[in-house]
Write a protein that holds these residues in place. Structure first.
Motif, PDB file in Angstrom:
ATOM      1  N   GLY A  96       0.557  -1.577   0.233  1.00 19.29           N
ATOM      2  CA  GLY A  96       0.241  -0.030  -0.214  1.00 19.29           C
ATOM      3  C   GLY A  96       0.719   1.551  -0.115  1.00 19.29           C
ATOM      4  N   ASP A  97       0.459   1.951  -1.098  1.00 21.04           N
ATOM      5  CA  ASP A  97       0.911   3.313  -0.902  1.00 21.04           C
ATOM      6  C   ASP A  97       0.246   4.272  -0.104  1.00 21.04           C
ATOM      7  OD1 ASP A  97       3.381   3.280  -3.314  1.00 21.04           O
ATOM      8  OD2 ASP A  97       0.931   3.177  -4.150  1.00 21.04           O
ATOM      9  N   ILE A  98       0.748   4.318   1.424  1.00 25.73           N
ATOM     10  CA  ILE A  98       0.656   4.961   2.749  1.00 25.73           C
ATOM     11  C   ILE A  98       0.747   6.180   2.642  1.00 25.73           C
ATOM     12  CG2 ILE A  98      -0.700   3.320   3.502  1.00 25.73           C
ATOM     13  CD1 ILE A  98       2.043   4.331   4.746  1.00 25.73           C
ATOM     14  N   LEU A  99       0.386   7.136   3.632  1.00 20.85           N
ATOM     15  CA  LEU A  99       0.518   8.713   4.700  1.00 20.85           C
ATOM     16  C   LEU A  99       0.986   7.915   5.899  1.00 20.85           C
ATOM     17  CD1 LEU A  99       0.963  11.033   4.579  1.00 20.85           C
ATOM     18  CD2 LEU A  99      -0.771  11.775   5.854  1.00 20.85           C
ATOM     19  N   ALA A 100       2.222   7.536   7.171  1.00 13.73           N
ATOM     20  CA  ALA A 100       2.599   8.009   7.776  1.00 13.73           C
ATOM     21  C   ALA A 100       3.038   9.283   8.907  1.00 13.73           C
ATOM     22  CB  ALA A 100       4.016   7.092   7.535  1.00 13.73           C
ATOM     23  N   TYR A 101       3.023   9.335  10.230  1.00 11.99           N
ATOM     24  CA  TYR A 101       3.514  10.749  10.275  1.00 11.99           C
ATOM     25  C   TYR A 101       3.111   9.605  11.890  1.00 11.99           C
ATOM     26  CZ  TYR A 101      -0.781   9.741  13.152  1.00 11.99           C
ATOM     27  OH  TYR A 101      -2.526   9.475  13.358  1.00 11.99           O
ATOM     28  N   THR A 140       4.851  11.923   5.504  1.00 12.67           N
ATOM     29  CA  THR A 140       4.986  10.908   4.286  1.00 12.67           C
ATOM     30  C   THR A 140       4.783  10.174   3.817  1.00 12.67           C
ATOM     31  OG1 THR A 140       7.516  10.482   3.118  1.00 12.67           O
ATOM     32  CG2 THR A 140       6.518   9.782   5.793  1.00 12.67           C
ATOM     33  N   THR A 141       4.025  10.195   2.540  1.00 14.92           N
ATOM     34  CA  THR A 141       4.148   9.113   1.947  1.00 14.92           C
ATOM     35  C   THR A 141       4.549   7.891   2.191  1.00 14.92           C
ATOM     36  OG1 THR A 141       4.584   9.343  -0.173  1.00 14.92           O
ATOM     37  CG2 THR A 141       2.845  10.871   0.685  1.00 14.92           C
TER      38      THR A 141
END
Lengths: 426, 272, 278
Positions: free
Chosen positions: C58-63, C157-158
């Motif tokens: 999965g191309d996801i968002l992380a923080y 970041t993605t």
């Protein structure tokens, strides 16, 4: 004119004795000449292995690369029949059926030889979007022969578009100015003149200007930081000067990669530079230094500082302190003495250091790749990218060509005006 | 010497400012190269200050894992190969050029030095293009050849400098005494210019050992050198092992060049 | 490699769009699925002519919740610089970024590729990216997102989900993953044309395509199986972390359109690079 010129005085004597000594003298000078010739040959022979190696490992590769900028036979080799058919085309609109038939034949030939992809890629460099169209047409041609083949080509609208055929025709000329012009954001227009490419495609002028700007900023920064230090080292007692010189040489001896790695750590948002800026109150908040122009300039300044400093120092070292004392004793105030006596003498060193740093900055690659952001990539990064990612050797060659012209021109000026001895840093 | 004989207060202030400024510049020069050292002893897996703890685990990674071991091995192979060829050929060339009568000296010198000036990406891309055609890409020989081009100017310059103090009459004397050219080279000239040759060799070694751009284009996966492994690491797999590798590389370079510099100084002072 | 007739490798992992292009270009072998596994047992789009799926990521968002006070709820929060000020990292590549830009601009997930296939759609996507261009740090290697978050260089970041999960599980980083509006993709394995050990390569492909082997990968990095019948073999503790776990498909998500990127990829990459350089 001095009164005595020995050679003039000696000549009559020599002339008088010539008849007697003639044969002797001739054979001696011939022997001398032979010996000298032998010496020269031996010297040449000694230097030959390295010179030959440099030609093979360095000269030929670069000439070969540069030739790719102006010589690209891919399309000409792939479309010989089409090239012939286009010989009598007036260049207006779309050519006649004979050109389409020739193209169909050429494309089938390429499919059979397995070179269709090469052709598609090469045409795509000149005509964005052509890659998939060529491959699509080739697929259609697999099951079509004779008149059906002609129809197959005509059924792809791409081949009837107004921009397609001029691009093919210019592609069938192996000797091309297309890539060099592209490297300057220029292209041929339909009337045979040169025009600028549309702004959304214009990249390279901006990148060249950016490269010059970064190089100039770094040069200026190294001068501001380096000149006073060079002055100090040249004017303190020997022991202290030796320690200070080592402090300059230590980073000089450390690889660019290691120092770039160190800067990626230092420049981070929570890195030491930001800590320091906050501590001394220059900034009230953490600033983004990684992936920024300013971060790149800081790191490059660090790497280039010794290159600017050392030539300046080597000149300053030769200026005796007594000169300044003489100036003082003649009544010059310190600043006047510095400006009128000192600066003119160190000027060649300053020029050498600055030019060297500027020239080297033009070719930076590692540091921008690791520290710069997307809009801080210099021309070398684009060259590498064309080779590594886009497999477009011609564009890489054209950019190299222009970068090399600038670099060598500056180096030529350097060698001519300042002399190569100023390159000696160690 | 910094002050005029009768310094004014203004002058004293200026000199004090000069010292402060230079102190800051020295800090600017030294702090970045010292930074990898403490980081390499960080026990955490990320590449940041403050340190999470002290450990030698990253040195273990560099010295014990196959990936880094083969990188160190490759670096040494390439650097030694380059050093031998560049030093031998560079010394011969320097001797030839030290002869005032050498034809075309003014043209050949700039050509010899040009590998230092031509942007290294151009050299790398050109080598890649040409070497691939002649079967030298992805070979040690190819990398060594390209590195020799980059390293030989240093040898020519340092050996050339030590030859300026060499009296050619010694060679004539040897010849008159009956020594053959090779004998007089090994028995008379080489011992006298040896410091210059060794320091040139050290520069050649370090030039090759630190080089990453040419390697990036010419090396296959099995020929990755230490700097290339670091470059890849910095872009892809950031790990403090990089700082350990950097510390090792830096230590070796500085040690070698310190020796080289002392030798070069001695060479230039050598009585001739 | 294929051009010079010297093919030193027998298998290569590639992105889906590259499989399609390599297939067209004739540099990848057309696969004989009878030697691998029944083609209909793969998730749709993961068994291609010239490449077989290895895993789903999965191309996801992380923080990092210790940095961001308010939690983002969708990948599209990338574009909200007022609510989430600060640098954000995105992959230096047009794919995914253009899709997210269009969705953030109000295009429904189902229409994204239809819009992006038009010149106006491309302009629209780049215009949306323009609004955050100065706030973007670009990454191009999979390990960079975690590093950028760890060093607090960016606030979000993605990323590829497995890399972030690794940082959470192995390096005990406090990162969080936002699954809403993720884009699902498949890693592919292909055989280059001219490979010397084709039969051996097929054996390998058959082995990794067996359901229980296909599920094993999830225990090493949290990427999901591509066999529809592999879910029951996935280790229970890994299952909830997979991008295609039921929980992660409840919100909006998009399956990357490989055909689209096969056709338009090259031109969009070119345009993206020109846009980056400006």
């Amino acid at each position: 004119m001095s009164a005595l010129q020995p050679s003039e005085l000696d000549r009559p004597t020599l002339a008088r004795d010539r008849s007697a000594a003639d044969t002797d003298l001739k054979s001696v000078s011939a022997a001398l000449r032979r010996a000298e010739f032998g010496d020269r040959m031996r010297s040449l022979l000694l230097a030959a292995p390295l010179l030959i190696l440099l030609v093979l490992s360095f000269g030929i590769p670069i000439v070969l690369l540069l030739s790719r900028a102006v010589y690209d036979p891919t399309i000409a080799d792939a479309l010989p029949k089409t090239a012939q058919a286009l010989g009598n085309w007036n260049g207006q609109g779309v050519p006649g059926d004979d050109a389409f038939a020739a193209l169909a034949a050429d494309l089938k030939e390429n499919q059979a030889k397995g070179t269709a992809y090469e052709l598609a890629k090469s045409l795509n460099a000149r005509l964005p979007g052509a890659r998939s169209q060529v491959l699509k047409t080739v697929r259609k041609l697999e099951s079509a022969d004779g008149p059906a083949a002609l129809d197959a080509v005509k059924s792809v609208p791409f081949w009837s578009a107004p921009s397609t055929w001029p691009a093919i025709r210019s592609g069938t000329r192996s000797l091309t100015s297309f890539y060099l012009l592209s490297a300057l954001d220029l292209r041929w227009n339909a009337d045979g003149g040169i025009e600028q490419v549309p702004p959304e495609q214009a990249i390279f002028i901006q990148v060249f200007l950016r490269t010059f700007f970064v190089a100039a900023s770094v040069t200026l920064a190294t001068l501001i930081l380096g000149f006073p230090l060079a002055y100090l080292i040249a004017n303190v007692p020997k022991g202290l000067a030796a320690i200070l010189i080592v402090a300059v040489l230590l980073p000089f001896w450390t690889s660019i990669l290691v120092r770039t790695a160190a800067w990626t750590v230092l420049l981070q948002k929570f890195g030491l530079v930001n800590d320091f800026l906050l501590l001394i109150g220059v900034t009230s908040d953490r600033v983004d230094l990684m992936y920024s122009r300013i971060g790149l300039i800081i790191a490059m300044t660090h790497i280039q500082l010794p290159f600017t400093l050392l030539p300046i120092y080597s000149v300053m070292r030769t200026i005796p302190a007594s000169q300044m004392k003489a100036a003082y004793s003649l009544g010059a105030r310190p600043f006047t003495a510095f400006r009128r006596v000192y600066i003119p003498q160190v000027f060649p060193g300053v020029m050498a250091g600055c030019m060297l740093t500027f020239i080297l900055c033009l070719g930076y690659y590692i540091t921008p790749a690791l520290i710069g952001g997307a809009s801080d990539q210099l021309i070398s990064n684009f060259i590498a990218n064309y080779v590594n990612v886009e497999l477009n050797w011609e564009m890489a060659a054209a950019l190299s060509f222009i970068l090399l012209v600038f670099t060598l021109a500056l180096f030529g000026i350097f060698a001519r005006v300042l002399g190569l001895d100023r390159l000696k840093l160690v | 010497m910094l002050l005029s004989p009768y310094p004014t207060t203004g002058e004293r202030i200026r000199i004090t400012l000069l010292w402060i400024w230079c102190g800051l510049v020295i800090l600017f020069l030294l702090v970045p190269i010292l930074i990898p050292v403490p980081l390499s002893f960080n026990s955490g897996a990320f590449f940041i200050f403050p340190l999470e703890g002290i450990s030698a685990r990253w040195y273990e990674v560099v010295l014990r894992t196959q990936r880094w071991q083969s990188a160190i091995g490759n670096s040494l192979i390439v650097a030694f190969g380059t050093t031998v060829i560049a030093t031998t050929l560079g010394t011969l060339t320097a001797i030839a050029l030290s002869d005032e009568k050498f034809p075309g000296r003014r043209i050949i010198m700039p050509l010899l030095l040009s590998p230092l000036i031509v942007p290294v990406v151009i050299t790398a891309v050109g080598s890649y293009l040409f070497y691939a055609r002649v079967g030298l890409a992805s070979t040690y020989a190819g990398i060594i050849l390209a590195h020799t081009a980059l390293a030989s100017p240093f040898v020519v310059v340092t050996v050339g400098a030590s030859l300026t103090g060499f009296d050619r009459n010694l060679m004539r004397a040897a010849a008159i005494s009956g020594a053959r050219p090779l004998t007089s080279f090994f028995r008379v000239m080489l011992p006298l210019i040896l410091p210059g040759v060794l320091s040139g060799a050290a520069f050649a070694f370090v030039t090759s050992f630190d080089e990453v751009v040419v390697v990036q284009f010419l090396a296959s996966a099995s020929q990755r050198t230490m700097p290339l492994e670091m470059f890849i690491g910095l872009r892809e797999k950031l790990s403090p092992a990089i700082t350990a590798a950097a510390t090792l590389m830096m230590g070796l370079s500085i040690l070698l060049l310190l020796v080289a510099n002392i030798l070069a100084r001695r060479g230039r002072k050598a009585p001739a | 490699m294929v051009e010079t007739g010297n093919v030193p490798i027998d298998l290569v992992t590639v992105e889906t769009a590259t499989v399609l292009q390599g297939c067209d270009a004739g540099i990848l072998e057309r696969l004989d699925y009878s030697k691998i596994a029944p083609r209909d047992k793969f998730i749709q789009g993961s068994a291609l002519d010239c490449g077989v799926g290895l895993d789903a990521y999965g191309d996801i968002l992380a923080y990092d919740p210790t940095v961001l006070k308010e939690a983002p709820t969708s990948v599209l929060d990338l574009f909200d610089t007022t609510k989430f000020p600060g640098k954000r990292a995105m992959r230096k590549f047009p794919a995914q970024n253009l899709e997210w830009a269009l969705m953030a601009d109000g295009v429904a997930p189902a229409d994204v590729y239809k819009v992006l296939a038009t010149p106006e759609g491309v302009v629209r996507a780049f215009k949306k990216l323009d609004t955050i261009k100065k706030d973007i740090v670009w990454w191009d290697a999979g390990a960079q997102p975690a590093q950028l978050l760890a060093s607090k260089e960016v606030v979000m970041t993605t990323a590829w989900n497995g890399r972030i999960q690794n940082a959470i599980d192995t390096d005990k980083k406090p990162f969080k993953i936002v699954w809403n509006n993720q884009i699902l993709e498949y890693d592919m394995i292909s055989i280059p044309k001219g490979a010397r050990n084709t039969e051996l390569a097929y054996k390998y492909l058959a082995y990794i395509s067996e359901p229980k082997n296909n599920a094993k990968l999830a225990s090493y990095i949290t990427y999901g199986p591509v066999r529809t019948d592999a879910a029951s073999f996935v280790a229970p503790d890994a299952l909830p972390k997979l991008p295609n776990a039921p929980d992660h498909l409840k919100g909006a998500y998009l399956v990357a359109d490989t055909e689209f990127w096969g056709d338009y990829g090259e031109d969009l990459v070119k345009r993206f690079n020109a846009w980056l350089a400006q």
